[in-house]
Motif scaffolding. Sequence first.
Motif, PDB file in Angstrom:
ATOM      1  N   PRO A  78       0.815  -1.211   0.000  1.00 14.84           N
ATOM      2  CA  PRO A  78       0.000   0.000   0.000  1.00 14.84           C
ATOM      3  C   PRO A  78       0.858   1.275   0.000  1.00 14.84           C
ATOM      4  CG  PRO A  78      -0.203  -1.198   2.090  1.00 14.84           C
ATOM      5  CD  PRO A  78       0.745  -1.947   1.246  1.00 14.84           C
ATOM      6  N   LEU A  79       0.268   2.294  -0.633  1.00 12.36           N
ATOM      7  CA  LEU A  79       0.772   3.662  -0.565  1.00 12.36           C
ATOM      8  C   LEU A  79      -0.207   4.428   0.312  1.00 12.36           C
ATOM      9  CD1 LEU A  79       2.436   6.189  -1.576  1.00 12.36           C
ATOM     10  CD2 LEU A  79       0.763   6.321  -3.447  1.00 12.36           C
ATOM     11  N   ALA A  80       0.284   5.067   1.335  1.00 17.68           N
ATOM     12  CA  ALA A  80      -0.623   5.833   2.202  1.00 17.68           C
ATOM     13  C   ALA A  80       0.099   7.045   2.780  1.00 17.68           C
ATOM     14  CB  ALA A  80      -1.161   4.963   3.333  1.00 17.68           C
ATOM     15  N   VAL A  81      -0.651   8.121   2.857  1.00 17.24           N
ATOM     16  CA  VAL A  81      -0.154   9.368   3.425  1.00 17.24           C
ATOM     17  C   VAL A  81      -1.056   9.714   4.608  1.00 17.24           C
ATOM     18  CG1 VAL A  81       0.270  11.820   2.971  1.00 17.24           C
ATOM     19  CG2 VAL A  81       0.697  10.120   1.177  1.00 17.24           C
ATOM     20  N   ASP A  82      -0.454  10.164   5.681  1.00 13.49           N
ATOM     21  CA  ASP A  82      -1.239  10.571   6.851  1.00 13.49           C
ATOM     22  C   ASP A  82      -2.365  11.507   6.404  1.00 13.49           C
ATOM     23  OD1 ASP A  82      -0.474  11.103  10.179  1.00 13.49           O
ATOM     24  OD2 ASP A  82      -2.069  12.205   9.171  1.00 13.49           O
ATOM     25  N   GLN A  86      -2.257  14.958   3.558  1.00 12.94           N
ATOM     26  CA  GLN A  86      -2.517  14.608   2.154  1.00 12.94           C
ATOM     27  C   GLN A  86      -2.599  15.860   1.287  1.00 12.94           C
ATOM     28  OE1 GLN A  86      -5.878  11.925   2.121  1.00 12.94           O
ATOM     29  NE2 GLN A  86      -4.753  10.335   3.210  1.00 12.94           N
ATOM     30  N   GLY A  87      -2.264  15.673   0.018  1.00 10.80           N
ATOM     31  CA  GLY A  87      -2.323  16.779  -0.932  1.00 10.80           C
ATOM     32  C   GLY A  87      -1.113  17.691  -0.895  1.00 10.80           C
ATOM     33  N   LEU A  88      -0.058  17.271  -0.199  1.00 14.59           N
ATOM     34  CA  LEU A  88       1.139  18.116  -0.066  1.00 14.59           C
ATOM     35  C   LEU A  88       2.321  17.568  -0.865  1.00 14.59           C
ATOM     36  CD1 LEU A  88       0.961  18.813   3.793  1.00 14.59           C
ATOM     37  CD2 LEU A  88       0.186  20.289   1.919  1.00 14.59           C
ATOM     38  N   GLY A  89       2.076  16.526  -1.633  1.00 15.81           N
ATOM     39  CA  GLY A  89       3.143  15.992  -2.475  1.00 15.81           C
ATOM     40  C   GLY A  89       3.874  14.796  -1.898  1.00 15.81           C
ATOM     41  N   PHE A  90       3.494  14.343  -0.695  1.00 20.74           N
ATOM     42  CA  PHE A  90       4.185  13.201  -0.087  1.00 20.74           C
ATOM     43  C   PHE A  90       4.006  11.937  -0.942  1.00 20.74           C
ATOM     44  CE2 PHE A  90       3.928  16.070   3.446  1.00 20.74           C
ATOM     45  CZ  PHE A  90       5.016  15.787   4.251  1.00 20.74           C
ATOM     46  N   GLY A  91       2.787  11.725  -1.379  1.00 19.55           N
ATOM     47  CA  GLY A  91       2.510  10.518  -2.163  1.00 19.55           C
ATOM     48  C   GLY A  91       3.277  10.499  -3.474  1.00 19.55           C
ATOM     49  N   LYS A  92       3.248  11.601  -4.180  1.00 19.85           N
ATOM     50  CA  LYS A  92       3.961  11.647  -5.469  1.00 19.85           C
ATOM     51  C   LYS A  92       5.461  11.474  -5.272  1.00 19.85           C
ATOM     52  CE  LYS A  92       0.753  14.573  -8.043  1.00 19.85           C
ATOM     53  NZ  LYS A  92       0.556  15.911  -8.655  1.00 19.85           N
ATOM     54  N   ALA A  93       5.987  12.082  -4.229  1.00 20.91           N
ATOM     55  CA  ALA A  93       7.426  11.964  -3.977  1.00 20.91           C
ATOM     56  C   ALA A  93       7.800  10.509  -3.692  1.00 20.91           C
ATOM     57  CB  ALA A  93       7.823  12.865  -2.808  1.00 20.91           C
ATOM     58  N   GLY A 114      -5.459   0.166  -7.806  1.00 21.37           N
ATOM     59  CA  GLY A 114      -5.637   1.507  -7.273  1.00 21.37           C
ATOM     60  C   GLY A 114      -6.332   2.431  -8.240  1.00 21.37           C
ATOM     61  N   ASP A 115      -6.419   3.669  -7.819  1.00 19.01           N
ATOM     62  CA  ASP A 115      -7.176   4.661  -8.571  1.00 19.01           C
ATOM     63  C   ASP A 115      -6.420   5.067  -9.837  1.00 19.01           C
ATOM     64  OD1 ASP A 115      -8.638   6.849  -9.418  1.00 19.01           O
ATOM     65  OD2 ASP A 115      -9.130   7.428  -7.370  1.00 19.01           O
ATOM     66  N   PRO A 116      -6.977   4.783 -11.008  1.00 22.81           N
ATOM     67  CA  PRO A 116      -6.235   5.111 -12.235  1.00 22.81           C
ATOM     68  C   PRO A 116      -5.959   6.601 -12.364  1.00 22.81           C
ATOM     69  CG  PRO A 116      -8.452   4.303 -12.748  1.00 22.81           C
ATOM     70  CD  PRO A 116      -8.246   4.099 -11.281  1.00 22.81           C
TER      71      PRO A 116
HETATM   72  C1  COA Z   1      -3.811   8.642  -2.514  1.00 20.74           C
HETATM   73  C2  COA Z   1      -2.729   9.249  -1.645  1.00 20.74           C
HETATM   74  C3  COA Z   1      -1.605   8.230  -1.450  1.00 20.74           C
HETATM   75  C4  COA Z   1      -2.166  10.471  -2.370  1.00 20.74           C
HETATM   76  O1  COA Z   1      -1.082  11.000  -1.640  1.00 20.74           O
HETATM   77  P1  COA Z   1      -1.020  12.577  -1.373  1.00 20.74           P
HETATM   78  O2  COA Z   1       0.297  12.884  -0.737  1.00 20.74           O
HETATM   79  O3  COA Z   1      -2.232  12.998  -0.661  1.00 20.74           O
HETATM   80  O4  COA Z   1      -1.066  13.157  -2.850  1.00 20.74           O
HETATM   81  P2  COA Z   1      -0.013  14.131  -3.537  1.00 20.74           P
HETATM   82  O5  COA Z   1       0.061  15.394  -2.739  1.00 20.74           O
HETATM   83  O6  COA Z   1       1.247  13.441  -3.832  1.00 20.74           O
HETATM   84  O7  COA Z   1      -0.740  14.380  -4.894  1.00 20.74           O
HETATM   85  C5  COA Z   1      -1.862  15.215  -4.909  1.00 20.74           C
HETATM   86  C6  COA Z   1      -2.484  15.102  -6.278  1.00 20.74           C
HETATM   87  O8  COA Z   1      -3.018  13.798  -6.424  1.00 20.74           O
HETATM   88  C7  COA Z   1      -4.401  13.903  -6.678  1.00 20.74           C
HETATM   89  N1  COA Z   1      -5.076  12.782  -6.060  1.00 20.74           N
HETATM   90  C8  COA Z   1      -5.061  12.425  -4.759  1.00 20.74           C
HETATM   91  N2  COA Z   1      -5.800  11.308  -4.585  1.00 20.74           N
HETATM   92  C9  COA Z   1      -6.266  10.987  -5.807  1.00 20.74           C
HETATM   93  C10 COA Z   1      -7.099   9.958  -6.284  1.00 20.74           C
HETATM   94  N3  COA Z   1      -7.594   9.018  -5.466  1.00 20.74           N
HETATM   95  N4  COA Z   1      -7.385   9.945  -7.597  1.00 20.74           N
HETATM   96  C11 COA Z   1      -6.878  10.861  -8.442  1.00 20.74           C
HETATM   97  N5  COA Z   1      -6.081  11.865  -8.039  1.00 20.74           N
HETATM   98  C12 COA Z   1      -5.802  11.916  -6.734  1.00 20.74           C
HETATM   99  C13 COA Z   1      -4.811  15.240  -6.083  1.00 20.74           C
HETATM  100  O9  COA Z   1      -5.972  15.718  -6.705  1.00 20.74           O
HETATM  101  C14 COA Z   1      -3.612  16.095  -6.414  1.00 20.74           C
HETATM  102  O10 COA Z   1      -3.635  16.509  -7.776  1.00 20.74           O
HETATM  103  P3  COA Z   1      -2.837  17.821  -8.268  1.00 20.74           P
HETATM  104  O11 COA Z   1      -1.372  17.571  -8.018  1.00 20.74           O
HETATM  105  O12 COA Z   1      -3.175  17.901  -9.717  1.00 20.74           O
HETATM  106  O13 COA Z   1      -3.362  18.931  -7.431  1.00 20.74           O
HETATM  107  C15 COA Z   1      -3.266   9.693  -0.265  1.00 20.74           C
HETATM  108  O14 COA Z   1      -4.299  10.625  -0.467  1.00 20.74           O
HETATM  109  C16 COA Z   1      -3.772   8.573   0.622  1.00 20.74           C
HETATM  110  O15 COA Z   1      -3.005   8.029   1.405  1.00 20.74           O
HETATM  111  N6  COA Z   1      -5.050   8.222   0.523  1.00 20.74           N
HETATM  112  C17 COA Z   1      -5.631   7.182   1.358  1.00 20.74           C
HETATM  113  C18 COA Z   1      -5.040   5.831   1.060  1.00 20.74           C
HETATM  114  C19 COA Z   1      -5.142   5.521  -0.413  1.00 20.74           C
HETATM  115  O16 COA Z   1      -6.181   5.677  -1.024  1.00 20.74           O
HETATM  116  N7  COA Z   1      -3.991   5.039  -0.976  1.00 20.74           N
HETATM  117  C20 COA Z   1      -3.912   4.719  -2.358  1.00 20.74           C
HETATM  118  C21 COA Z   1      -4.420   3.364  -2.570  1.00 20.74           C
HETATM  119  S1  COA Z   1      -4.880   3.143  -4.228  1.00 20.74           S
END
Ligand code: COA
Length: 185
Positions: A78-82, A86-93, A114-116
């Motif tokens: 799994p990929l998960a951000v607190d 969320q939305g601060l770039g942690f996931g993308k990084a 996961g979410d396409p």
């Molecule tokens: C999904 C997740 C990992 C994203 O990490 P994050 O650090 O919040 O996201 P980032 O800051 O790196 O990226 C933000 C961007 O992703 C987009 N985004 C976030 N979740 C998204 C989703 N489910 N579908 C599409 N886009 C998504 C945001 O709209 C934002 O877009 P922008 O850069 O164009 O503004 C995080 O929200 C999370 O942990 N969610 C709960 C657990 C989960 O669903 N994990 C993924 C399993 S598939």
Amino acid sequence: MTIRYETPHDAAAVEALLDRSFAPGRERKTAYRLRDGVPAIPQLSFVNALPGGAVAATLRFWPIAVGWDRVPGLLLGPLAVDPALQGLGFGKALMRHGLAAAEADGHRIVVLVGDPGYYAPFGFTRDLTRNLAMPGPVEPHRFLARELVPGALDGVHGMVQRVSDDAIYAPPALIGAGLPVFAEP
Ligand SMILES: CC(C)(COP(=O)(O)OP(=O)(O)OC[C@H]1O[C@@H](n2cnc3c(N)ncnc32)[C@H](O)[C@@H]1OP(=O)(O)O)[C@@H](O)C(=O)NCCC(=O)NCCS
């Protein structure tokens, strides 16, 4: 933020983060069947740490066998951000870091559920899983793959399998013989 390897000391914090980020019952998801009894790859398990050391995000990769020929691959997640971060770039990084590390280590195939909308910008597509199936129900549009080496999935078909267990899956000859295949044909 700092991306570093997950250590055994992080285990409880990572589990708590996963519990906060996902709905209850996450272990019942099909992807967990591929993780059952199989440790994540330590060299591909990362956390995003805040100053002071708190775990803000987690990304792990698991070894899998892809298709009836059991081609080595990776399951991402799994990929998960607190939720508070969320939305601060942690996931993308973490995604960029993890995929670069996987490629550098010579891995060729990455599969995830996961979410396409989130994963397509990293090169994940449903097109690469059309000849594959997961060992349980998944929403087909969320069953994605990426080739780290172009063409790595050419000719690969069949079930994505747990790496440590050959016995529970049917042999290729039984494809089409009434076995459940959960992905779209
Ligand atoms: C999904 C997740 C990992 C994203 O990490 P994050 O650090 O919040 O996201 P980032 O800051 O790196 O990226 C933000 C961007 O992703 C987009 N985004 C976030 N979740 C998204 C989703 N489910 N579908 C599409 N886009 C998504 C945001 O709209 C934002 O877009 P922008 O850069 O164009 O503004 C995080 O929200 C999370 O942990 N969610 C709960 C657990 C989960 O669903 N994990 C993924 C399993 S598939």
